[in-house]
Design a protein around this motif. Structure first.
Motif, short mmCIF file in Angstrom:
data_model
loop_
_atom_site.label_atom_id
_atom_site.label_comp_id
_atom_site.label_asym_id
_atom_site.label_seq_id
_atom_site.Cartn_x
_atom_site.Cartn_y
_atom_site.Cartn_z
N ASP A 1 1.64 -42.94 -45.09
CA ASP A 1 2.54 -43.89 -44.44
C ASP A 1 3.54 -43.17 -43.53
OD1 ASP A 1 3.47 -42.86 -46.89
OD2 ASP A 1 5.04 -44.34 -47.00
N THR A 2 4.01 -41.99 -43.95
CA THR A 2 4.93 -41.22 -43.11
C THR A 2 4.26 -40.83 -41.80
OG1 THR A 2 6.03 -40.33 -45.08
CG2 THR A 2 6.38 -39.16 -43.00
N LEU A 3 3.00 -40.44 -41.88
CA LEU A 3 2.24 -40.07 -40.69
C LEU A 3 2.14 -41.26 -39.74
CD1 LEU A 3 0.61 -37.71 -39.50
CD2 LEU A 3 -1.41 -38.62 -40.64
N PHE A 4 1.93 -42.43 -40.30
CA PHE A 4 1.84 -43.64 -39.47
C PHE A 4 3.18 -43.92 -38.79
CE2 PHE A 4 2.02 -48.18 -38.65
CZ PHE A 4 0.77 -48.45 -38.12
N TYR A 5 4.28 -43.78 -39.53
CA TYR A 5 5.60 -44.03 -38.94
C TYR A 5 5.86 -43.10 -37.76
CZ TYR A 5 6.25 -46.17 -43.58
OH TYR A 5 6.10 -46.90 -44.71
N ILE A 6 5.50 -41.83 -37.92
CA ILE A 6 5.75 -40.84 -36.86
C ILE A 6 4.93 -41.15 -35.61
CG2 ILE A 6 5.44 -38.41 -36.23
CD1 ILE A 6 6.12 -37.70 -39.13
N PHE A 7 3.63 -41.39 -35.80
CA PHE A 7 2.78 -41.63 -34.65
C PHE A 7 3.13 -42.94 -33.95
CE2 PHE A 7 0.01 -38.26 -36.17
CZ PHE A 7 -0.52 -37.76 -34.99
N ALA A 8 3.43 -43.99 -34.72
CA ALA A 8 3.78 -45.27 -34.11
C ALA A 8 5.06 -45.16 -33.30
CB ALA A 8 3.92 -46.34 -35.19
N THR A 9 6.05 -44.47 -33.83
CA THR A 9 7.31 -44.29 -33.09
C THR A 9 7.09 -43.49 -31.82
OG1 THR A 9 8.55 -44.34 -35.18
CG2 THR A 9 9.67 -43.44 -33.26
N PHE A 10 6.30 -42.42 -31.92
CA PHE A 10 6.01 -41.59 -30.75
C PHE A 10 5.30 -42.38 -29.66
CE2 PHE A 10 2.65 -39.03 -28.67
CZ PHE A 10 3.46 -38.24 -27.87
N PHE A 11 4.24 -43.10 -30.03
CA PHE A 11 3.50 -43.86 -29.03
C PHE A 11 4.35 -44.99 -28.46
CE2 PHE A 11 -0.47 -42.09 -30.95
CZ PHE A 11 -1.06 -41.65 -29.77
N GLY A 12 5.14 -45.64 -29.29
CA GLY A 12 5.97 -46.74 -28.82
C GLY A 12 6.98 -46.29 -27.78
N ILE A 13 7.71 -45.22 -28.07
CA ILE A 13 8.70 -44.71 -27.13
C ILE A 13 8.02 -44.21 -25.85
CG2 ILE A 13 10.44 -42.91 -26.77
CD1 ILE A 13 11.14 -43.14 -29.74
N SER A 14 6.87 -43.56 -26.02
CA SER A 14 6.15 -43.03 -24.85
C SER A 14 5.69 -44.14 -23.92
CB SER A 14 4.95 -42.21 -25.31
OG SER A 14 5.36 -41.09 -26.07
N PHE A 15 5.23 -45.25 -24.46
CA PHE A 15 4.81 -46.37 -23.61
C PHE A 15 5.99 -47.01 -22.90
CE2 PHE A 15 0.67 -46.60 -25.97
CZ PHE A 15 -0.14 -46.51 -24.86
N LEU A 16 7.15 -47.00 -23.54
CA LEU A 16 8.35 -47.47 -22.84
C LEU A 16 8.63 -46.59 -21.62
CD1 LEU A 16 10.71 -48.23 -25.87
CD2 LEU A 16 9.77 -49.89 -24.27
N GLY A 17 8.48 -45.26 -21.81
CA GLY A 17 8.67 -44.35 -20.68
C GLY A 17 7.63 -44.54 -19.59
N LEU A 18 6.38 -44.75 -20.00
CA LEU A 18 5.32 -44.98 -19.02
C LEU A 18 5.57 -46.24 -18.21
CD1 LEU A 18 1.98 -44.03 -20.84
CD2 LEU A 18 2.92 -43.00 -18.76
N GLY A 19 6.16 -47.24 -18.86
CA GLY A 19 6.48 -48.47 -18.14
C GLY A 19 7.39 -48.23 -16.95
N TYR A 20 8.31 -47.30 -17.12
CA TYR A 20 9.21 -46.96 -16.00
C TYR A 20 8.51 -46.09 -14.97
CZ TYR A 20 13.28 -45.20 -13.47
OH TYR A 20 14.19 -44.87 -12.49
N LEU A 21 7.71 -45.14 -15.45
CA LEU A 21 7.09 -44.17 -14.54
C LEU A 21 6.00 -44.78 -13.66
CD1 LEU A 21 6.84 -41.04 -16.87
CD2 LEU A 21 8.43 -41.42 -14.99
N VAL A 22 5.23 -45.74 -14.18
CA VAL A 22 4.17 -46.32 -13.34
C VAL A 22 4.76 -47.12 -12.18
CG1 VAL A 22 2.46 -46.40 -15.19
CG2 VAL A 22 3.95 -48.38 -14.80
#
Length: 465
Positions: A90-111
């Motif tokens: 479950d900890t692994l899931f929390y880490i990956f989900a947070t990483f991907f979520g924040i990264s997609f927010l950044g991609l939204g600005y960059l595209v």
């Protein structure tokens, strides 16, 4: 007077069979989590090709992007396998989900502002990146979405498979995958409806926010739902030695059952990659991206996903659990490649009798919808259950190689075909048809072995270690 709980229980019983209150709670939380996961994936995936066309060029470079994504995903899978040994699931899931979520927010600005990370001609890095066609952001965005689609669903479903029995899974997997199709419909529907008004950036940000919500629901599942341990029959003896990050690959190469799961899981990716490239090549000729910035092409991709979601939802509601209970898993994993073979042969007949480009585009559209729709609601739920009579290393490490490396390798094989033959549509269609039919025959043979082996493991109450 009927209560809300009574109505919900009857509705659940109608589509997925009777469930207890605890089972309904368990699968309800898991269903919402998978709804968010798949919804965010298809929201971003629907825009992937259009953004790549704008930043790099789809028809010329997409096959190479598939190959580059293979290397990208291999690195991600190696890192993931290492973390499996160090962290709780479950900890692994929390880490990956947070990483991907924040990264997609950044991609939204960059595209929307791709020139922010452009490298000037006079900088030191320009000599290193000058060989990269188009904008680097386009390549990164493509590989990043592919990595999310390879890692997050596999991690989530590994957690699900490790916390319940086969009988419990047969009850609830239909519900989980039904909500996944609802997420698919919502994600692609947002793109199809609001891409022109909101733009790529806002929709990418919405996907990122959805991903950031997933850890909260999984935390609720871990906290409030009882964990049903899979019975470790015939697994007594000395404690196995600690395994490394390549253990999953070793298990994949040394266990015929696991190798069979690789074929059942990934074979369709080769065929589907070819079909999708043919479909999108036709679509770009019908909807040129240089006229509207890729909005019409993005709409077409979203409509493909939306149609896929509707078909998948109907089948998940009416077919998945019923077919599993009525005919068994072996029937499910054999009927899927049989359907693919029939559809491919039909399109080839259409081409031979002189169908127009527009007709072929929509024929490939229907094929892509059928292939992915039944993959998500028939093939995937079936082979996910087949991981239950396996060890932890197989469910997490070998499965990550199958879903990440295996799936991406299969796509790269298909991309190699499209990359070599992309300049001649007729040759690609003819060669692709006969190659695909050969793969279907091999696929059916392996699926028969895996289905028989699974039934044997269930009968003898054993696991693959």
């Amino acid at each position: 007077m009927f209560s809300i709980n009574s109505i919900m229980s009857k509705a659940v019983g109608l589509f997925w069979g009777e469930m207890s209150k605890d089972e309904l709670k368990r699968f309800g939380i898991l269903s919402i989590t998978y709804f968010l996961l798949i919804g965010a994936y298809w929201l971003t995936r629907s825009m992937k090709n259009a953004v790549f066309e704008n930043l790099v060029g789809y028809s010329r470079y997409q096959p190479f992007a598939k190959m580059v994504s293979l290397v990208f995903v291999i690195c991600a899978v190696l890192f993931y396998n290492k973390l499996v040994d160090l962290l709780k699931r479950d900890t692994l899931f929390y880490i990956f989900a947070t990483f991907f979520g924040i990264s997609f927010l950044g991609l939204g600005y960059l595209v929307v502002h791709p020139d922010i990370i452009s490298i000037s001609q006079g900088s030191i890095l320009s000599s290193v990146t000058s060989f990269i066609p188009g904008k680097f952001l386009g390549w990164f965005m493509y590989c990043f979405i592919e990595s999310y689609g390879s890692i997050m669903p596999a991690l989530f479903l590994s957690i699900v498979a490790s916390t319940m029995t086969t009988e419990l899974a047969k009850k609830g997997y239909g519900m989980i995958f039904t909500f996944a199709q609802l997420g698919l419909i919502l994600g692609t529907g947002l793109v199809a409806t609001y891409l022109k008004t909101l733009g790529f950036g806002v929709l990418f940000a919405i996907g990122g926010l959805s991903i950031c919500l997933m850890p909260f629901f999984l935390k609720c599942y871990v906290k409030h739902s009882p964990v049903v341990k899979v019975k470790k029959a015939d697994a007594s003896g000395p404690k196995p030695p600690k395994t490394g990050m390549l253990e999953g690959l070793k298990l994949l190469l040394s266990r015929p059952y696991v190798a069979g799961l690789l074929v059942v899981t990934t074979m369709y990716e080769i065929i589907n990659t070819i079909v999708e490239f043919q479909m999108n090549t036709c679509a770009l000729k019908v909807y040129p991206a240089n006229l509207d910035g890729g909005v019409a092409f993005g709409w077409f991709s979203a409509m493909n996903g939306l149609s896929l979601g509707i078909l998948s939802l109907l089948f998940a509601l009416l077919g998945t659990s019923f077919l599993m209970r009525r005919f068994g898993l072996k029937f499910c994993i054999i009927s899927y490649p049989t359907m693919i073979g029939i559809v491919i042969a039909s399109i080839f007949v259409f081409y031979m009798v002189g169908a127009s480009l527009y007709f072929l585009m929509w024929s490939f559209f229907v094929a892509a919808v059928l292939f992915k729709g039944l993959s998500y609601t028939l093939n995937k739920p079936s082979f996910e259950i087949m991981y239950i009579p396996t060890s932890k290393d197989i469910r997490f490490k070998a499965k990550s190689w199958i879903d990440g490396f295996g799936g991406r390798t299969a796509k790269s094989v298909g991309a190699t075909v499209t990359g070599v033959l992309r300049g001649n549509f007729s040759t690609l269609l003819i060669f692709g048809t006969f190659a695909s039919l050969g793969l279907v025959a091999f696929w059916i043979f392996v699926a028969t072995y895996v289905g028989n082996k699974f039934n044997q493991l269930q009968k003898e109450n054993k696991i693959i270690e």
